[in-house]
Design a protein around this motif. Structure first.
Motif, short mmCIF file in Angstrom:
data_model
loop_
_atom_site.label_atom_id
_atom_site.label_comp_id
_atom_site.label_asym_id
_atom_site.label_seq_id
_atom_site.Cartn_x
_atom_site.Cartn_y
_atom_site.Cartn_z
N CYS A 154 0.74 -0.81 -0.12
CA CYS A 154 0.29 -0.21 0.22
C CYS A 154 0.99 1.50 -0.40
CB CYS A 154 -0.94 0.27 1.23
SG CYS A 154 -1.80 -1.68 1.39
N ASN A 155 0.16 2.45 -0.53
CA ASN A 155 1.07 3.58 -0.86
C ASN A 155 1.13 4.19 1.00
OD1 ASN A 155 1.66 3.23 -2.81
ND2 ASN A 155 0.01 4.66 -3.95
N THR A 156 0.79 4.32 2.14
CA THR A 156 0.22 4.86 3.22
C THR A 156 0.23 4.11 4.30
OG1 THR A 156 -2.39 5.35 2.86
CG2 THR A 156 -1.27 6.67 1.55
N ARG A 157 0.20 4.23 5.76
CA ARG A 157 0.33 3.45 6.70
C ARG A 157 -0.77 3.55 6.68
NH1 ARG A 157 4.03 7.54 10.77
NH2 ARG A 157 4.91 7.57 8.86
N ASN A 158 -1.61 4.79 6.73
CA ASN A 158 -3.22 4.50 7.41
C ASN A 158 -4.11 3.41 6.19
OD1 ASN A 158 -3.52 6.38 9.09
ND2 ASN A 158 -3.57 7.96 7.71
N VAL A 218 3.57 -11.10 -5.06
CA VAL A 218 3.23 -9.70 -3.95
C VAL A 218 1.79 -9.22 -4.74
CG1 VAL A 218 4.68 -7.74 -4.98
CG2 VAL A 218 5.63 -9.87 -4.49
N ILE A 219 1.42 -8.60 -4.48
CA ILE A 219 0.15 -8.03 -4.32
C ILE A 219 0.55 -6.60 -4.39
CG2 ILE A 219 -2.68 -7.32 -4.29
CD1 ILE A 219 -1.98 -9.77 -3.35
N HIS A 220 0.37 -4.80 -5.16
CA HIS A 220 0.14 -4.00 -5.89
C HIS A 220 -1.10 -3.69 -5.63
CE1 HIS A 220 4.16 -4.05 -7.49
NE2 HIS A 220 3.72 -5.38 -7.02
N ALA A 221 -1.55 -3.33 -4.59
CA ALA A 221 -3.08 -3.41 -3.87
C ALA A 221 -3.12 -1.55 -4.16
CB ALA A 221 -3.63 -3.00 -2.18
N ASP A 222 -2.06 -0.68 -3.71
CA ASP A 222 -2.24 0.84 -4.72
C ASP A 222 -1.49 0.69 -5.50
OD1 ASP A 222 -4.01 1.72 -2.74
OD2 ASP A 222 -2.61 2.14 -1.24
N LEU A 223 -1.42 1.13 -6.82
CA LEU A 223 0.03 1.10 -8.17
C LEU A 223 0.62 2.16 -7.68
CD1 LEU A 223 -0.59 0.71 -10.97
CD2 LEU A 223 -1.24 2.66 -11.06
N PRO A 224 1.71 1.61 -7.78
CA PRO A 224 3.84 2.05 -7.50
C PRO A 224 2.94 3.35 -7.77
CG PRO A 224 3.61 -0.36 -8.64
CD PRO A 224 1.78 -0.28 -8.58
#
Length: 574
Positions: free
Chosen positions: A250-254, A315-321
């Motif tokens: 994910c891109n953020t800690r939240n 590996v799953i990118h839930a948020d796009l890199p």
């Protein structure tokens, strides 16, 4: 090709780990180290180089014996640029030298220096550390290097780029003259060559060829998703793969906290990793993953740097890199040292163009599809049930007696149905998800390839590029110019304007040199540092008051180049 003759305990360690044959870098290093020469090796991260230099120095550390000498002053020293890499190297060498009764001590920033000092005083045959912490222990006379037989510099180019030259030279000057020195680097710039010339003796150069983009052992998938269903799609992908260990980015800690809580609530064993966690919490989470007590890790990019999990296959990118470099770094957590892995990107239709650009930059061809459906997963469950240990293992006498009692009350068909229910209750229920399809129809167009020489040559007299380093990475022109000229095979005069932003830098290259620059950078660059050519519509707007902007022919660009040649380069603020 099988492994050559190795010390007996090292051979046992490799066999226990399932190593049947060496990777290319391991084979080359083993073949060359037999002559006892120092080695200067160009090899990419994830190629098995840690085991390579572990094997190379085994002969001088163990010899023909069964065990290493009793722990005292270290016999081998490994210097790495980051804490995460140093800890990863420590884990690799611990299992490799475990049968030889090896004691491996890590000395890295962020850990208790007093505990490290006590461990060094108690004795270790191998020490792994970062330059700053190793120098600190040397200056405090805690670390004694007088008995060293081997020194390894891992990712030496990154250490120089990070400004560790003085620390490295201080450490190497404290080592005995009679030692083996193994220098590993993704690239071999002049600084590395100077270091090798000064601290190595008649070093043999080894260039291990590999893919300049991506990993051959990673299969890429791109999944079309509806944004509101992303968490449901993650759940279905985890259920579909049934991987022993998986990591979700994910891109953020939240987002990490929310997704981890969601997966835990649905029945997954999951841990979270984010930058706000302390080192103790991080170590506990990673140990749970290595022990198999937890199967899923949800993490941010910062928290996942340096993670090496042998069983990680998904590996799953839930948020796009954010860019191709981040995508490759995330994906590179799997598919390491010859193992197979899968990297899955979740792509809403609105961001498909951005995903296609990243794939083109990374030169990977993903398999596009919709998300796995609930029915598909239930079908896989039915197939897996027959191989589940609960059913596949032989029945004990106690179980047989209980079965006879149940058969007196229920029919065989009823009992089979109850068994299926019990099996399904152990698994998280799959979700009904939507395949948004290909989106609105659009005209066919050639795939975007920002490093295609013909496309770059057609862009005009000057081409703007984007570099994935910015102010957050302490980027400044004095650091960037040597990097761009060295890795891109350019003269300083061929670089025009440089504009540094928070997360990236945009810079201008003279059109006649742009194609050559892109090709050289792709060949000489590392997965951590990447560039892409920008189409004309994405080029920065000209500066106000400077007609034509800061082009390669402008007086302002010339002034910047003159200042750079004198060691000072005025940063272009953005």
């Amino acid at each position: 090709m099988p492994f050559p003759t190795l010390p007996a305990p090292i051979a046992r360690a490799l066999a226990e780990r399932g190593y049947a044959e060496p990777t290319p870098v391991q084979a080359a290093v083993l073949d060359a180290s037999g002559g006892g020469r120092d080695l200067l090796v160009s090899a990419q991260t994830g190629s098995g180089k840690t085991v390579a230099y572990g094997l190379a120095m085994a002969g001088s550390l163990i010899g023909d014996g069964e065990e290493l000498p009793q722990p005292a002053a270290p016999l081998a020293l490994v210097i790495a640029p980051t804490r995460e890499l140093a800890l990863q190297v420590q884990r690799e060498l611990e299992w490799l030298y475990g049968p030889a009764k090896g004691r491996v001590t890590a000395c890295v920033g962020g850990m208790d220096p007093r505990r490290e000092a006590r461990r060094l005083m108690d004795g270790s045959q191998i020490v792994v550390g970062t330059p700053g912490r190793l120098r600190d222990h040397l200056e405090r006379r805690v670390l004694n290097l007088s008995n060293l037989r081997a020194v390894v510099l891992d990712e030496a180019d990154e250490m120089l780029d990070l400004g560790f030259r003085d620390d490295i030279e201080f450490i190497l000057s404290a080592t005995p003259a009679e030692r083996s020195t193994y220098l590993f680097s993704a690239t071999l710039p002049k600084g590395i060559e100077a270091l090798a010339e000064r601290y190595q003796r008649d070093a043999l150069r080894l260039a291990i060829k590999g893919e300049t983009r991506g990993h051959a052992d990673i299969a890429y998938r791109a999944i079309r998703v509806v944004p509101r269903e992303i968490e449901h799609v993650v759940l279905n992908l985890l259920r579909e793969a049934d991987a022993p260990t998986a990591i979700v980015f994910c891109n953020t800690r939240n987002a990490v906290r929310h997704l981890q809580a969601n997966l835990t609530e649905r029945g997954f064993s999951a841990v979270g990793l984010s930058g706000e966690m302390g080192q103790g919490e991080r170590n506990a989470a990673l140990q749970a993953l290595r022990d198999g007590r937890v199967k899923v890790c949800v993490a941010t990019d910062v928290a996942a740097r340096g993670i090496d999990l042998p069983s990680l296959s998904l590996v799953i990118h839930a948020d796009l890199p954010h860019d191709a470099e981040v995508m490759q770094h995330r994906s590179g957590r799997t598919g390491r040292a010859g193992r197979k892995g899968t990297s899955v990107l979740l792509v809403p239709n609105a961001r498909r163009r951005r995903a296609e650009q990243m794939f083109a930059i990374a030169k990977v061809a993903p398999e596009w599809s919709g998300p796995p459906s609930a029915d598909t997963i239930r079908g896989l469950d039915a197939e897996r049930m027959l191989t589940d240990p609960m059913i596949a293992e032989p029945v004990s006498e106690e179980d047989t007696a209980l079965a006879q009692m149940l058969l007196a009350q229920k029919s065989a068909e009823e009992l089979a149905g109850l068994l299926a229910r019990v099996y399904r209750m152990r698994l998280p229920e799959p979700e009904d998800v939507t395949d948004p399809g290909e989106g609105r129809s659009r005209p066919e167009r050639a795939p975007y390839d920002p490093l295609n020489p013909e496309a770059i040559a057609a862009m005009g007299p000057a081409v703007w590029f984007r570099l994935n380093l910015g102010r957050r990475d302490n980027a400044d022109p004095r650091r960037l110019l040597p990097l761009l000229t060295r890795r891109g095979n350019l003269d300083r005069q061929e670089i025009g304007a440089i504009r540094i932003f928070e997360r990236e830098t945009k810079f201008e290259v003279r059109g006649s040199a742009a194609a050559r620059f892109a090709e050289a950078f792709a060949r000489n660059g590392s997965p951590e540092i990447q560039i892409e050519a920008l189409p004309a519509e994405q080029a920065p707007a000209p500066r106000k008051g400077h007609p034509g902007g800061k082009g390669t022919q402008s007086p302002r660009a010339d002034r910047h180049r003159r200042q750079a040649g004198k060691g000072g380069f005025k940063q272009s603020r953005a």
